[in-house]
Design an enzyme around this catalytic site. Structure first.
Site, PDB file in Angstrom:
ATOM      1  N   TYR A 158       5.246   4.243  -6.136  1.00 20.39           N
ATOM      2  CA  TYR A 158       6.291   5.100  -5.608  1.00 20.39           C
ATOM      3  C   TYR A 158       7.285   4.276  -4.716  1.00 20.39           C
ATOM      4  O   TYR A 158       8.449   4.837  -4.681  1.00 20.39           O
ATOM      5  CB  TYR A 158       5.437   5.934  -4.392  1.00 20.39           C
ATOM      6  CG  TYR A 158       6.171   7.184  -4.098  1.00 20.39           C
ATOM      7  CD1 TYR A 158       6.515   8.092  -5.169  1.00 20.39           C
ATOM      8  CD2 TYR A 158       6.269   7.785  -2.980  1.00 20.39           C
ATOM      9  CE1 TYR A 158       6.918   9.410  -5.128  1.00 20.39           C
ATOM     10  CE2 TYR A 158       6.723   9.217  -2.680  1.00 20.39           C
ATOM     11  CZ  TYR A 158       7.356  10.074  -3.748  1.00 20.39           C
ATOM     12  OH  TYR A 158       7.800  11.271  -3.569  1.00 20.39           O
ATOM     13  N   LYS A 165      11.322   8.976   1.514  1.00 20.02           N
ATOM     14  CA  LYS A 165      10.579  10.209   1.739  1.00 20.02           C
ATOM     15  C   LYS A 165      10.360  10.134   3.590  1.00 20.02           C
ATOM     16  O   LYS A 165      10.338  11.014   4.322  1.00 20.02           O
ATOM     17  CB  LYS A 165       9.564  10.549   1.406  1.00 20.02           C
ATOM     18  CG  LYS A 165       9.306  11.098  -0.138  1.00 20.02           C
ATOM     19  CD  LYS A 165      10.083  12.236  -0.324  1.00 20.02           C
ATOM     20  CE  LYS A 165      10.020  12.984  -1.429  1.00 20.02           C
ATOM     21  NZ  LYS A 165      10.734  14.491  -1.676  1.00 20.02           N
TER      22      LYS A 165
END
Length: 259
Positions: A158, A165
């Site tokens: 990720y 995020k």
């Protein structure tokens, strides 16, 4: 008209396919009595075709959140569809993007330009979108809901999207602080992984299947976006009148348990 969102006007971004959480948030919002306006970027004909699968017609507005001209004109474009005196009661932020070199395990080698793109599109855009909609919300308040993926830990592959995020989560808290006096709430739904077009662009996404299969106390279906969409609709409603700056986890409980 009855329903959690009866009489409300809701803007939903990020509807690209009918497998997306944003699509199902728009569908449920309509079922709960809302008028929905969608935004799309790039492939507007596709977004319009997907919009045709909603229970009721929904206009589509082109919006590039990195284009200030688009942002400056957004309130006017919304008024074209809802009326000059229309208010906006809710905004769904479902926008995220990271260049290929910002994902997939090359964290230490990612160029700043790619990191900057990921942060601008995936985090700063929450502020940009909210401010673009503010003229339609500031006199009466409303609810901004963003889609998140738990940024408290480092996930395989990720990489810089995880950093983006984390920035999204912090941005939401600061918006909650600064817009509370206008009656505007800002919250996030941290959803478990769902097999969407965006998810398929993440190298190694299939590894999340094993994590959620093994660890979710309530179980988790990667093909079902509706639980997260229900969380979005709940936060758009008046049932959370004093909740802001919050992250609601809709992930089967994975965030709450250890390895």
């Amino acid at each position: 008209m009855s329903g959690l969102l009866a009489g409300k006007n809701i803007l939903v971004t990020g509807v690209l396919m009918d497998s997306s959480i944003a699509f199902h948030a728009a569908r449920l919002a309509q079922n709960e009595g809302a008028r929905v306006v969608l935004t799309g970027y790039g492939r507007l004909s596709l977004v319009e075709r997907i919009a045709g699968r909603l229970p009721k017609p929904a206009p589509v507005i082109e919006l590039d959140v990195t284009d200030q001209h688009h942002l400056d004109g957004l309130a006017g474009r919304i008024r074209e569809h809802l009326g000059e005196d229309a208010r906006l009661d809710g905004v769904v932020h479902s926008i995220a993007f990271a260049p290929g070199d910002a994902l997939g395990g090359g964290f230490l080698d990612t160029r700043w330009e790619s990191v900057a793109t990921a942060v601008q599109v995936s985090a700063y855009s929450l502020k940009s979108l909210t401010m673009a909609c503010l003229p339609l919300m500031e006199r009466h308040g409303g609810s901004v809901v963003g889609l998140d993926f738990d940024a408290t830990v480092a996930w395989p592959s990720y990489d810089w999207m995880g950093v983006a995020k984390a920035a999204l989560e912090s941005t939401s808290r600061y918006l909650a602080r600064d817009l509370g006096s206008s009656g505007i709430r800002c919250n996030l739904v941290a959803a478990g992984p769902v097999k969407t077009m965006a998810a398929r662009s993440i190298p190694g996404f299939e590894t999340f299947h094993d994590v959620w299969t093994d660890r979710a106390p309530l179980g988790w279906d990667l093909s079902d976006p509706e639980p997260a969409a229900r969380g979005v609709v709940a936060l758009l409603s008046d049932w959370f009148p004093r909740t802001t700056g919050e992250i609601v986890h809709v992930d089967g409980g994975v965030h709450a348990v250890g390895a």
